[in-house]
Design an enzyme around this catalytic site. Structure first.
Site, short mmCIF file in Angstrom:
data_model
loop_
_atom_site.label_atom_id
_atom_site.label_comp_id
_atom_site.label_asym_id
_atom_site.label_seq_id
_atom_site.Cartn_x
_atom_site.Cartn_y
_atom_site.Cartn_z
N LYS A 134 0.87 -1.17 0.00
CA LYS A 134 0.00 0.00 0.00
C LYS A 134 0.91 1.22 0.00
O LYS A 134 1.74 1.39 0.89
CB LYS A 134 -0.89 0.02 1.24
CG LYS A 134 -1.92 -1.10 1.30
CD LYS A 134 -3.17 -0.72 0.55
CE LYS A 134 -4.30 -1.71 0.82
NZ LYS A 134 -5.54 -1.33 0.13
N LYS B 232 -13.59 -7.59 -6.16
CA LYS B 232 -13.95 -7.69 -4.75
C LYS B 232 -15.45 -7.96 -4.72
O LYS B 232 -16.26 -7.03 -4.89
CB LYS B 232 -13.62 -6.40 -4.01
CG LYS B 232 -12.12 -6.13 -3.90
CD LYS B 232 -11.83 -4.81 -3.22
CE LYS B 232 -10.34 -4.61 -3.04
NZ LYS B 232 -10.01 -3.28 -2.48
#
Length: 352
Positions: A149, A257
């Protein structure tokens, strides 16, 4: 058939940092369906709402769950096209119920304990030293793909981290993916994408904020680094909206997702549309509890994915549920020797 739902709050072991901020807790809802003649025998699912990402995460969310509960009782269909997380949880509960209420949603070699799913090691944002420590942990655990990230600390420090990894591991021995969560401005995006490409990064998720299709299309066309779309898929409810987005932006990859892109049924449509256009894809979880992760892992194995998937291990929360899914090195497996314990849901505050 009857349906009930219950809220549940997941607490992080350590604060989870993204370019959108730091999370210490994550709300979710459990859904169960059952025959009214045998309420103790139920299928379980998770409506994994994600405040800040799920468009349906507003003051009407519980009302939509209540509407679904009432409609199930009278056999009336409910429009969940704009409630991706509820669609996701409802599909799970129905699949579990139809498969005998034993925590199996998609029977396969995975649920038979004969195959495993390779996953990437996710390194959350933090200060430089903390991220280096987390990277070291993933590398020692044997991960062959790590996902960083980025976008929260100094860009030079983030590049220094990636250089640190590349000095030790070649592109052939370790895949590096990065996720900017829309953290780059348009002015800085291309130079940064070129720098990441020079370091042998595999791909980047969502370099700029979603909702700028023409700018994202330009980046996908000009970037030397393959771009994967994540948040860009959220809120695309119809087939025509999905087709238009893929045809305009033309990404290298899309990230699925299920809790955010229409449940399993929505995910399968995204896959079909992507493959028709030569667009790659992989599956990622979205901070579900182990209930949702169990279902996503089974679906991922069932649809025949290839390469490392972005499935969380459930280890980031202090108060998770127990399921047969387990972490072994850089893979998820399914234990056939452990029965799914439905008693762990007994004390939740079920709305009926």
């Amino acid at each position: 058939m009857r349906l009930e739902f219950a809220p549940y709050l997941l607490n992080f072991k350590e604060p989870g940092g993204t370019s959108r901020g730091v999370m210490t807790e994550k709300p979710t809802f459990l859904i169960k369906v059952y025959d009214e003649d045998c309420p103790s025998h139920f299928g379980i699912g998770e409506a994994a709402v994600f405040p800040g990402l799920s468009p349906e995460a507003d003051g009407n969310y519980v009302w939509k769950l209540t509407e679904l509960m009432a409609n199930v009782a009278i056999g009336k269909p409910t429009d969940l096209s704009r409630h991706s997380s509820i669609q996701f949880g409802f599909e799970q509960a129905l699949l579990d119920f139809s498969c005998g209420c034993r925590g199996v949603y998609y029977p396969s070699t995975f649920t038979q304990g004969e195959s495993r799913i390779e996953i990437n090691g996710l390194v959350w944002m933090g200060d430089f030293d903390k991220m280096i420590e987390r990277i070291e942990e993933k590398l020692k655990a044997g991960y062959r793909c790590i996902k960083l990230k980025i976008g929260a600390i100094d860009w030079r420090k983030e590049i220094e981290m990636i250089e640190f990894i590349r000095h030790r591991f070649s592109e052939e021995s370790l895949m590096i993916r990065v996720d900017a969560n829309g953290g780059f401005t348009m002015d800085e995006a291309l130079p940064r994408l070129k720098r990441l490409a020079n370091l042998g990064v595999h791909s980047i998720e969502q370099p700029i904020k979603a909702g700028n299709p023409e700018l994202m299309s330009f980046l996908c066309r000009e970037s030397p680094l393959p771009i994967a779309l994540d948040e860009e898929l959220i809120g695309k409810y119809t087939t025509s909206e999905r087709v238009e987005m893929l045809d305009v932006i033309k990404p290298a990859y899309i990230i699925l997702k299920p809790a955010l892109c229409g449940g399993f049924s929505g995910g399968e449509e995204w896959i079909s549309l992507a493959e028709e256009r030569g667009i790659g894809w992989w599956v990622t979880s979205a901070l579900e509890s182990n209930v949702g992760l169990n279902a996503i892992a089974q679906w991922t194995a069932y649809i025949g994915t290839k390469g490392p998937q972005g499935l969380g291990t459930g280890g980031v929360f202090t108060d998770n549920f127990k399921t047969p899914v387990f972490l072994a090195g850089d893979s998820l497996g399914f234990s056939t020797s452990e029965a799914f314990d439905y008693n762990q849901f007994a004390d939740l505050k079920w709305h009926s």
